[in-house]
Enzyme design. Sequence first.
Site, PDB file in Angstrom:
ATOM      1  CE  LYS A   1      -6.644  -8.242  -0.578  1.00 24.38           C
ATOM      2  NZ  LYS A   1      -7.218  -8.041   0.702  1.00 24.38           N
TER       3      LYS A   1
ATOM      4  CE  LYS B   1     -13.589  -3.327   1.857  1.00 25.04           C
ATOM      5  NZ  LYS B   1     -12.382  -3.423   2.699  1.00 25.04           N
TER       6      LYS B   1
ATOM      7  CE  LYS C   1      -4.390  -1.792   1.404  1.00 27.69           C
ATOM      8  NZ  LYS C   1      -5.561  -1.805   2.244  1.00 27.69           N
TER       9      LYS C   1
HETATM   10  N1  AQP Z   1     -10.059 -11.517  -1.834  1.00 30.56           N
HETATM   11  C1  AQP Z   1     -10.289 -11.933  -0.603  1.00 30.56           C
HETATM   12  N2  AQP Z   1     -10.474 -13.239  -0.343  1.00 30.56           N
HETATM   13  C2  AQP Z   1     -10.729 -13.673   0.923  1.00 30.56           C
HETATM   14  N3  AQP Z   1     -10.829 -12.845   1.988  1.00 30.56           N
HETATM   15  C3  AQP Z   1     -10.651 -11.537   1.766  1.00 30.56           C
HETATM   16  N4  AQP Z   1     -10.675 -10.466   2.575  1.00 30.56           N
HETATM   17  C4  AQP Z   1     -10.443  -9.334   1.866  1.00 30.56           C
HETATM   18  N5  AQP Z   1     -10.274  -9.642   0.579  1.00 30.56           N
HETATM   19  C5  AQP Z   1     -10.385 -11.000   0.478  1.00 30.56           C
HETATM   20  C6  AQP Z   1     -10.912 -10.552   3.996  1.00 30.56           C
HETATM   21  O1  AQP Z   1     -11.895  -9.612   4.335  1.00 30.56           O
HETATM   22  C7  AQP Z   1     -11.625  -9.139   5.656  1.00 30.56           C
HETATM   23  C8  AQP Z   1     -11.664  -7.662   5.688  1.00 30.56           C
HETATM   24  O2  AQP Z   1     -10.707  -7.082   4.871  1.00 30.56           O
HETATM   25  P1  AQP Z   1     -10.450  -5.524   4.966  1.00 30.56           P
HETATM   26  O3  AQP Z   1     -11.466  -4.794   4.231  1.00 30.56           O
HETATM   27  O4  AQP Z   1     -10.286  -5.101   6.355  1.00 30.56           O
HETATM   28  O5  AQP Z   1      -9.056  -5.332   4.307  1.00 30.56           O
HETATM   29  P2  AQP Z   1      -8.445  -5.957   3.068  1.00 30.56           P
HETATM   30  O6  AQP Z   1      -8.012  -7.346   3.353  1.00 30.56           O
HETATM   31  O7  AQP Z   1      -7.354  -5.025   2.677  1.00 30.56           O
HETATM   32  O8  AQP Z   1      -9.649  -5.980   2.002  1.00 30.56           O
HETATM   33  P3  AQP Z   1      -9.712  -5.338   0.605  1.00 30.56           P
HETATM   34  O9  AQP Z   1     -11.018  -5.661   0.000  1.00 30.56           O
HETATM   35  O10 AQP Z   1      -8.509  -5.723  -0.199  1.00 30.56           O
HETATM   36  O11 AQP Z   1      -9.686  -3.812   0.959  1.00 30.56           O
HETATM   37  P4  AQP Z   1      -8.745  -2.705   0.412  1.00 30.56           P
HETATM   38  O12 AQP Z   1      -8.891  -2.786  -1.073  1.00 30.56           O
HETATM   39  O13 AQP Z   1      -9.283  -1.440   1.012  1.00 30.56           O
HETATM   40  O14 AQP Z   1      -7.362  -3.022   0.851  1.00 30.56           O
HETATM   41  C9  AQP Z   1     -10.275  -9.711   6.086  1.00 30.56           C
HETATM   42  O15 AQP Z   1     -10.511 -10.821   6.908  1.00 30.56           O
HETATM   43  C10 AQP Z   1      -9.673 -10.141   4.795  1.00 30.56           C
HETATM   44  O16 AQP Z   1      -8.776 -11.212   4.957  1.00 30.56           O
END
Ligand code: AQP
Length: 344
Positions: free
Chosen positions: A207, A210, A124
């Site tokens: 992965k 969002k 990030k």
């Molecule tokens: N692709 C994924 N597959 C399985 N689990 C996932 N999680 C996120 N993406 C996947 C799980 O969702 C929970 C919350 O995640 P978060 O929003 O706190 O942060 P993140 O992991 O950084 O999710 P994003 O969607 O990728 O958000 P951004 O884009 O803002 O960084 C966690 O349990 C995570 O493992």
Amino acid sequence: MSEGVQTSPAFTKRVFSGIQPSGGLTLGNYLGAIKRFVDMQDSGVETIYCVVDLHAITATLFDPDTLRQQTRELAAGYIASGLDPQKSILFNQSQVAEHTQLAWIFNCVARMGWMKRMTQWKDKAGKNQENASLGLLAYPALMAADILVYHATHVPVGEDQKQHLELTRDIAIKFNHDYGVDFFPITEPVIEGAATRVMSLRDGSKKMSKSDPSDMSRLNMTDDADAIARKIRKAKTDPEPLPDTLEGLDDRPEARNLVNIYAALADIPPEQVIAEHAGQQFGTFKPSLADLAVAKLEPISSEMARLMQDPAEIDAILRGGADRARAIAAPVLERTYEIVGMVR
Ligand code: AQP
């Protein structure tokens, strides 16, 4: 250092997890996290689920109305997916100040080197680390505080959070060791099921996220049936039919991803998906997957839309959850301050 400090009794099993309101929920968040949170809420163990709004501003400072909207939408997503605010404690992080108070202590326990080794920090912050927020670097210490302020013993997360959970354990171990106590539990990550790492629909090596600039890379929980079908139809695959064993997917990340998504949505093992669809071309498998995704996701998105019509009700649920959460967190923080030597 430890003189006069009592050790804690054995830890009761307690579940905590959270999601950032940093954008709309994706299928990855649903399958990797929320669906499993809901499954755990009937396991007879106390479950605490959080909208981690303080984490959401570490990478981007949102327009305030947008952040409020995303926070309520995530709460609505939890509830629409089956999370019962009576059975589980549901709240947003910023309403329970004990998280940040404990995080400060953990900022002083954790080492800079630990933080700089985190993959999420490297991804990030990218090449411009000098310009990243201090909050982004300290993110894992706040996450450790989120968990340990409840003495949570089990944390359901997706695969991507494994490293942060290891750091949470390191912080607990160092705190306990430095002060000669057995005060914080050594938390167990719970990373289980077919969808612990849902991949991008456009690139099987990334992965689903969002914050991916391509909306076609993900299924959003608010997508309608047409959008779901279109995105699955256009999902990257290869020209081969589905194999008759799971091993046949070993070098086919995009195909493997769609099989895993199918398995997680249908609540069946990936082996069963393969047994039922072996030999099918993607032209046949994708419409079946789209039908399944629509059947599972549409009721959730329409319930989310219904709940979002009454933001005051969502806010009341979050306030009620915060009161319950604070009742657990406050004595843990008090005791931490006492252990550290703060005059009370
Ligand atoms: N692709 C994924 N597959 C399985 N689990 C996932 N999680 C996120 N993406 C996947 C799980 O969702 C929970 C919350 O995640 P978060 O929003 O706190 O942060 P993140 O992991 O950084 O999710 P994003 O969607 O990728 O958000 P951004 O884009 O803002 O960084 C966690 O349990 C995570 O493992």
